[in-house]
Design an enzyme around this catalytic site. Structure first.
Site, short mmCIF file in Angstrom:
data_model
loop_
_atom_site.label_atom_id
_atom_site.label_comp_id
_atom_site.label_asym_id
_atom_site.label_seq_id
_atom_site.Cartn_x
_atom_site.Cartn_y
_atom_site.Cartn_z
CG HIS A 56 -1.91 -1.13 1.21
ND1 HIS A 56 -3.13 -1.10 0.55
CD2 HIS A 56 -1.83 -2.36 1.79
CE1 HIS A 56 -3.75 -2.26 0.73
NE2 HIS A 56 -2.98 -3.04 1.47
CG ASN A 129 -7.73 -4.70 0.71
OD1 ASN A 129 -6.97 -3.74 0.77
ND2 ASN A 129 -7.34 -5.93 0.98
CE1 TYR A 339 -2.39 -3.10 7.62
CE2 TYR A 339 -1.70 -5.33 8.13
CZ TYR A 339 -2.26 -4.42 7.26
OH TYR A 339 -2.67 -4.83 6.02
#
Length: 486
Positions: A56, A129, A339
């Protein structure tokens, strides 16, 4: 003594016993932190690029608000959903997945759809997404999957052979591959696509009762997609097409909006539903669990500075608020670590204190120091807990909801392995014209693959999803459907 065989090893040279399934407490988890191979893979993977995001990397962002339009308090105690009409400020980042920071916006790729709600109980991130599913369902496979989407280490070129080799050896990818190769694989703009939380989450109400949920953001602009030829042309002429479109729409006060819905599943249904509801490669039928409206998201303000806001924005599915809990989804369980860890590496240990990430409520904890500590660092206040100086303390009513676990700790695969029904259903839902386009797209994408055995293996997966689907792709590639599949 050296390792003369072909055994996969850890970075410290020990042989790996299972590289497909993370260690969980029973078949439904949660994932155990003792799985040092999983942790090493994820931690190393997060540090493979400096300094852009590993995935991303290229994206565009905007500020806006979320307004509750339906009472869902019987399902969740989350404060930002506590009353109809309540507004919560938010920031969103749209992105492509595989390309670098300078890549084209109009490539065939999933689109990231990450929303940060600045709630009165702290920040809440939905990091999804524009697809309701994903390619894999266990985080231990994520570094390998993304490596196939990146560049070949010798040629530094994209490598379709690696892409299709991995997909053909990972049949759970078939549903998402079918989605990606269809018309929705290239959205016309960020405004003209849906968004999904993808994973299953748990909502818990004030009484401690829970339900499983899935998030769906439905675009009010309508879904529009690009023909591959048009997308290729735009990629050469204006590689920042989607970034420009979003900025200009907001500048011109044509504010894009999405309606947020949830699917709700009673907790006990998870044990009997025909697909594993925690498998992110599968959807829940909306006939079984219809969409329930929650609210409306509107984007009405562009960033003032791209780097400060879009590039430094950090999102994690582990950024949770009371009333929202996680599920035993093995992919989600890995993301909860990966993350936040990526942001500590890329932006720094104090990334949450940056203006774009800082909660709109007071932060009170005992974390101190670290690189780039630019606030007062807690001044001279008490810096440990428990203490006798009236420092902040826990609030037991805000604990995450409990859930039972059982079983033997080992690397366990998902119980359900029907990877074909939903992919076939998706193909059969398409119009004849859409089917023609997806077949041609897949033929074009697979033609450069070097090994015929990879093509044949993948054709077998398409055939199992739908015989017409597989047969047409085989014909387009000048190959036969393997006899053992028929």
């Amino acid at each position: 003594m050296g390792n003369n065989n072909n055994n996969l090893t850890t970075s410290w040279g020990a042989p790996v016993g299972d590289n497909q399934n993370s260690i969980t407490a029973g078949s439904r988890g949660p994932t155990l932190i003792q799985d040092v191979h999983l942790l090493e893979k994820l931690a190393h993977f997060n540090r493979e690029r400096v300094p852009e995001r590993v995935v991303h990397a290229k994206g565009a962002g905007a500020h806006g608000y979320f307004e509750v339009t339906n009472d869902v308090t019987k399902y969740t105690k989350a404060d930002f959903l506590s009353e109809v009409g309540k507004r919560t400020p938010l920031f969103i980042r749209f992105s492509t997945v595989a390309g670098e920071n300078g890549s084209a916006d109009t490539v065939r790729d999933p689109r990231g759809f990450a929303v940060k709600f600045y709630t009165e109980e702290g920040n809440y991130d939905i990091v999804g997404n524009n697809t309701p599913i994903f390619f894999i369902r266990d985080a231990i496979k994520f570094p390998d999957f993304i490596h196939t989407q990146k560049r070949h280490p010798q040629t530094h070129l994209k490598n379709p052979t690696a892409v299709w080799d991995f997909w053909s050896l990972s049949p759970e990818s078939l549903h998402q591959v079918t989605y990606l190769m269809g018309d929705r694989g290239i959205p016309a703009t960020f405004r003209h696509m849906h968004g999904f939380g993808s994973h299953t989450f748990k909502w818990t109400n004030k009484d401690g009762d829970g339900v499983w949920i899935k998030y769906h953001f439905k675009t009010e602009q309508g879904v529009k997609n690009l023909h591959p030829d048009v997308a290729t042309k735009i990629a050469g002429e204006n590689p920042d097409y989607h970034t420009e479109d979003l900025f200009n729409a907001i500048e011109n006060k044509d504010f894009p909006a999405w309606k947020l819905y949830v699917q709700i599943m009673p907790l006990e249904d998870a044990n009997t539903y025909r697909f594993d509801p925690f498998d992110v490669t599968k959807t829940w039928s909306q006939k079984d669990y219809p969409l329930i409206e929650v609210g409306r998201m509107v984007l009405d303000r562009n960033p003032e500075n791209y780097f400060a806001e879009v590039e430094q924005a950090t999102f994690s599915p582990g950024t949770l608020v009371p009333g929202v809990d996680v599920s035993p989804d093995k992919m989600l369980q890995g993301r909860l670590f990966a993350y936040h860890d990526a942001h500590r590496y890329r932006v720094g240990a104090n990334h949450q204190a940056l203006p774009i990430n800082r909660p709109r409520t007071d932060v009170k904890n005992y974390q101190r120091d670290g690189q780039m500590r630019f606030d007062d660092n807690g001044k001279g206040s008490v810096y440990y807990e428990p203490n006798s100086y009236n420092g902040p303390t826990e609030s037991p009513e805000n604990k995450q909801a409990s859930f039972p676990v059982s079983g033997i700790a080992e690397s366990v695969a998902y119980d359900h392995n029907d990877h074909y029904t939903q992919a076939g259903d998706l193909y059969r839902l398409m119009s004849k014209e859409e089917q023609d386009r997806i077949v041609q797209t897949i033929v074009n994408e697979m033609t450069p693959v070097e090994k015929e055995e990879i093509k044949v293996r993948q054709i077998g997966h398409f055939y199992k999803a739908d015989p017409d689907f597989g047969t047409r792709i085989a014909k387009g590639l000048g190959l036969e459907v393997p006899q053992e599949v028929k």
